[in-house]
Design a protein around this motif. Structure first.
Motif, PDB file in Angstrom:
ATOM      1  N   ASP A 113       7.352  17.159 -23.444  1.00 13.62           N
ATOM      2  CA  ASP A 113       7.255  16.043 -22.504  1.00 13.62           C
ATOM      3  C   ASP A 113       5.793  15.587 -22.402  1.00 13.62           C
ATOM      4  OD1 ASP A 113       7.623  14.213 -20.486  1.00 13.62           O
ATOM      5  OD2 ASP A 113       7.828  15.705 -18.891  1.00 13.62           O
ATOM      6  N   PRO A 114       5.488  14.354 -22.912  1.00 20.69           N
ATOM      7  CA  PRO A 114       6.397  13.325 -23.441  1.00 20.69           C
ATOM      8  C   PRO A 114       6.883  13.672 -24.843  1.00 20.69           C
ATOM      9  CG  PRO A 114       4.130  12.603 -23.684  1.00 20.69           C
ATOM     10  CD  PRO A 114       4.071  13.900 -22.920  1.00 20.69           C
ATOM     11  N   GLY A 115       7.959  12.994 -25.231  1.00 17.27           N
ATOM     12  CA  GLY A 115       8.514  13.216 -26.554  1.00 17.27           C
ATOM     13  C   GLY A 115       9.313  12.023 -27.023  1.00 17.27           C
ATOM     14  N   PRO A 116       9.688  11.974 -28.297  1.00 16.17           N
ATOM     15  CA  PRO A 116      10.385  10.816 -28.868  1.00 16.17           C
ATOM     16  C   PRO A 116      11.655  10.486 -28.102  1.00 16.17           C
ATOM     17  CG  PRO A 116       9.722  12.355 -30.583  1.00 16.17           C
ATOM     18  CD  PRO A 116       9.477  13.038 -29.286  1.00 16.17           C
ATOM     19  N   LEU A 136       1.430  12.272 -28.567  1.00 15.36           N
ATOM     20  CA  LEU A 136       0.063  12.603 -28.145  1.00 15.36           C
ATOM     21  C   LEU A 136      -0.841  13.037 -29.290  1.00 15.36           C
ATOM     22  CD1 LEU A 136       0.682  14.426 -24.737  1.00 15.36           C
ATOM     23  CD2 LEU A 136       0.246  12.014 -25.193  1.00 15.36           C
ATOM     24  N   GLY A 137      -0.277  13.431 -30.428  1.00 17.98           N
ATOM     25  CA  GLY A 137      -1.099  13.729 -31.592  1.00 17.98           C
ATOM     26  C   GLY A 137      -1.738  15.104 -31.609  1.00 17.98           C
ATOM     27  N   ARG A 192      -8.990   2.998 -23.648  1.00 18.83           N
ATOM     28  CA  ARG A 192      -9.747   4.009 -24.388  1.00 18.83           C
ATOM     29  C   ARG A 192      -8.915   4.455 -25.582  1.00 18.83           C
ATOM     30  NH1 ARG A 192      -9.337   9.419 -24.281  1.00 18.83           N
ATOM     31  NH2 ARG A 192      -8.089   9.373 -22.347  1.00 18.83           N
ATOM     32  N   ILE A 193      -9.487   4.319 -26.783  1.00 16.88           N
ATOM     33  CA  ILE A 193      -8.799   4.681 -28.010  1.00 16.88           C
ATOM     34  C   ILE A 193      -8.803   6.196 -28.190  1.00 16.88           C
ATOM     35  CG2 ILE A 193      -8.880   4.559 -30.532  1.00 16.88           C
ATOM     36  CD1 ILE A 193      -7.850   2.039 -29.268  1.00 16.88           C
ATOM     37  N   ASP A 194      -7.627   6.734 -28.505  1.00 17.87           N
ATOM     38  CA  ASP A 194      -7.462   8.164 -28.752  1.00 17.87           C
ATOM     39  C   ASP A 194      -6.675   8.293 -30.053  1.00 17.87           C
ATOM     40  OD1 ASP A 194      -6.969  10.860 -28.777  1.00 17.87           O
ATOM     41  OD2 ASP A 194      -5.784  10.905 -26.936  1.00 17.87           O
TER      42      ASP A 194
END
Length: 494
Positions: A227-230, A279-280, A418-420
């Motif tokens: 969580d979060p997830g697809p 989230l990567g 903000r780029i993440d």
């Protein structure tokens, strides 16, 4: 006496010059539907073919062909010396079919009685694949860079002989040659050797997840889900009747200890250890080992979705979780939708030996087999070295596009987001500034002709700040900055 048709032409016949359908098919389909909808009732006489041909500017031969086809189907009948009539054998009043699909419940139609799974499916969304391919669409590979000519040669090589093997159902576990090629690829590139007999080919990744859930869990059983997830995957498990057990995500991936405390009796755990989506982050080694030990001691199973593992831009791809599983508790799921293209619809499972027989049988009952020609062409593509070459080219291309996205994004979105951007995958996150609502921003972005997903749609239980999931892999480098400027304008308007 049979009812005579009044008027020079049937008013519902409308030819569309822009349609891909031949004109005779347009007339034939419209006449058939007019009968089914009750516009032309049993016993109605049709105008002569000569009159219809003149009014529609078609040849009489074309109209005769249409009428003969409808007579063969039973909709019309010819009466010698009298003309062509709607068949008297049809009911005088036919039920009018609905021509357009209905979304949701219609006020004048009673809801149908469905199975439990059917009822659950009405409560969730499965809109995957219906998104427009606009700039920044997440999970979108660079389809224009796919080696179509090479793929066509591979396809022709396995189909030109017309062998009967390519025309049958094929092995329910998938063609052996493809399973061998996948096993070779996993051993070489994922450092995860397996026996080809442990592999079952499925029609895509979601089919693999479905197979695992049906084989290993009963309705009501719990499944750990990040969580979060697809959203489409969580909806899939909900629809199958599983009890979703949200597991928080932090910098080290799934909070395994927290999931063990809150949901110790879960039957399954669904995890993306190599690269969490969206989230990567990567699941740390200590947590991987803890998760494996939990599965062993609780007689539970881990479904490992090796999401985006092929595209890592800093070092070699990380080893899979299955490669360190010494107790055979991991079901490894992979697919070719990102590495090649989504429409190929080929996925696979690597199974613990004790599960192979059950999964093969269940796959045969549900899927039968993936089209054999596709499997053989893919095996040829991998075996010829084209798959590995394609991945190398795409890693280089996506690394360039990622760098361009990060550089331009941090400049154009300053003060807005903000780029993440992690060092793997096809997507990035833009964390919105000033408390902006990501669903509101998403609507503005779509109005601007771009695409993204709001992070809120992926959230199950734990709220997070607003963010946009943006795909950079499908955007050419020279178009990155102009598209990001449009994105910035859309965010600024909210």
């Amino acid at each position: 006496m049979a009812k005579q048709f009044e008027g020079p032409i049937l008013p519902f016949l409308r030819l569309d010059a822009a349609s891909a359908l031949p004109k005779f098919r347009q007339v034939q389909d419209q006449l058939r539907m007019a009968i089914l909808r009750g516009h032309l009732r049993a016993g109605t006489r049709l105008p002569a073919s000569r009159i219809l041909a003149e009014e529609l500017d078609l040849s009489r031969q074309t109209l005769v062909r249409v009428l003969e086809n409808l007579r063969a189907e039973g909709y019309l009948e010819a009466r010698q010396g009298a003309g062509t009539f709607v068949s008297a054998a049809l009911p005088r009043q036919l039920t009018k079919p609905r021509l357009t699909p209905v979304r949701g419940d219609a006020s004048d139609i009673a809801a149908p009685r469905l199975s439990r799974i059917g009822e659950l499916s009405r409560e969730v969304s499965a809109e995957i694949g219906q998104m427009e391919h606009k700039p920044f669409l997440p999970n979108q590979p660079a389809l224009d860079r796919f080696p179509f000519a090479v793929w066509r040669k591979c396809w022709n090589a396995v189909t030109r002989s017309g062998k009967a093997v390519a025309m049958g159902y094929g092995d329910i576990a998938g063609e052996l040659v493809l399973r061998q090629r996948i096993a070779e690829y996993l051993a070489l590139h994922r450092r995860d050797p397996c026996d080809p007999e442990q592999i079952v080919i499925t029609p895509g990744g979601h089919a693999a997840f479905t197979l695992a859930a049906l084989a290993l869990a009963d309705p009501g059983d719990g499944i750990w889900f990040e969580d979060p997830g697809p959203v489409t995957t969580s909806n899939l498990f909900r629809t199958l009747g599983l009890r979703l057990c949200p597991a928080d995500i932090d910098a080290d991936g799934m909070d395994v200890a927290g999931a063990m405390t809150r949901h110790p009796d879960a039957r399954l755990a669904f995890v993306m250890p190599s690269r969490h989506h969206p989230l990567g982050v990567t699941l740390s080694l200590p947590r991987r080992l803890t998760l494996l030990e939990w599965a062993r001691t609780n007689d539970s199973w881990i479904i490992e979705d090796d999401y985006d593992s092929e595209f890592r831009y800093d070092g070699a791809p990380l080893p899979s979780m299955r490669s360190i599983d010494s107790h055979d508790r991991v079901i490894y799921a992979g697919s070719f939708s990102k590495a090649l293209y989504p429409g190929i619809r080929v996925g696979y499972l690597v199974l613990p030996p004790q599960l192979v027989g059950s999964f093969r049988s269940l796959s045969g009952l549900i899927h039968r087999s993936v089209p054999v020609e596709t499997q053989l062409a893919l095996a040829e593509f991998i075996g010829g070295g084209h798959f590995a070459s394609h991945l190398r080219r795409m890693r280089g291309l996506y690394a360039e596009r990622r760098a361009a996205f990060v550089e331009a994004g941090r400049a154009t979105l300053a003060g807005l987001a903000r780029i993440d951007c992690s060092d793997s995958g096809l997507n990035a996150l833009a964390w919105l500034e000033n408390g902006r609502n990501d669903r509101t921003v998403h609507a503005a972005v779509r109005d601007a002709g771009l695409q993204c997903y709001p992070l809120s749609d992926y959230t199950i239980a734990t709220p997070r700040p607003g963010a946009l999931i943006l795909g950079y892999a499908g955007v050419p480098t020279d178009r990155m900055k102009p598209h990001l400027l449009r994105l910035a304008e859309a965010i600024a308007r909210t």
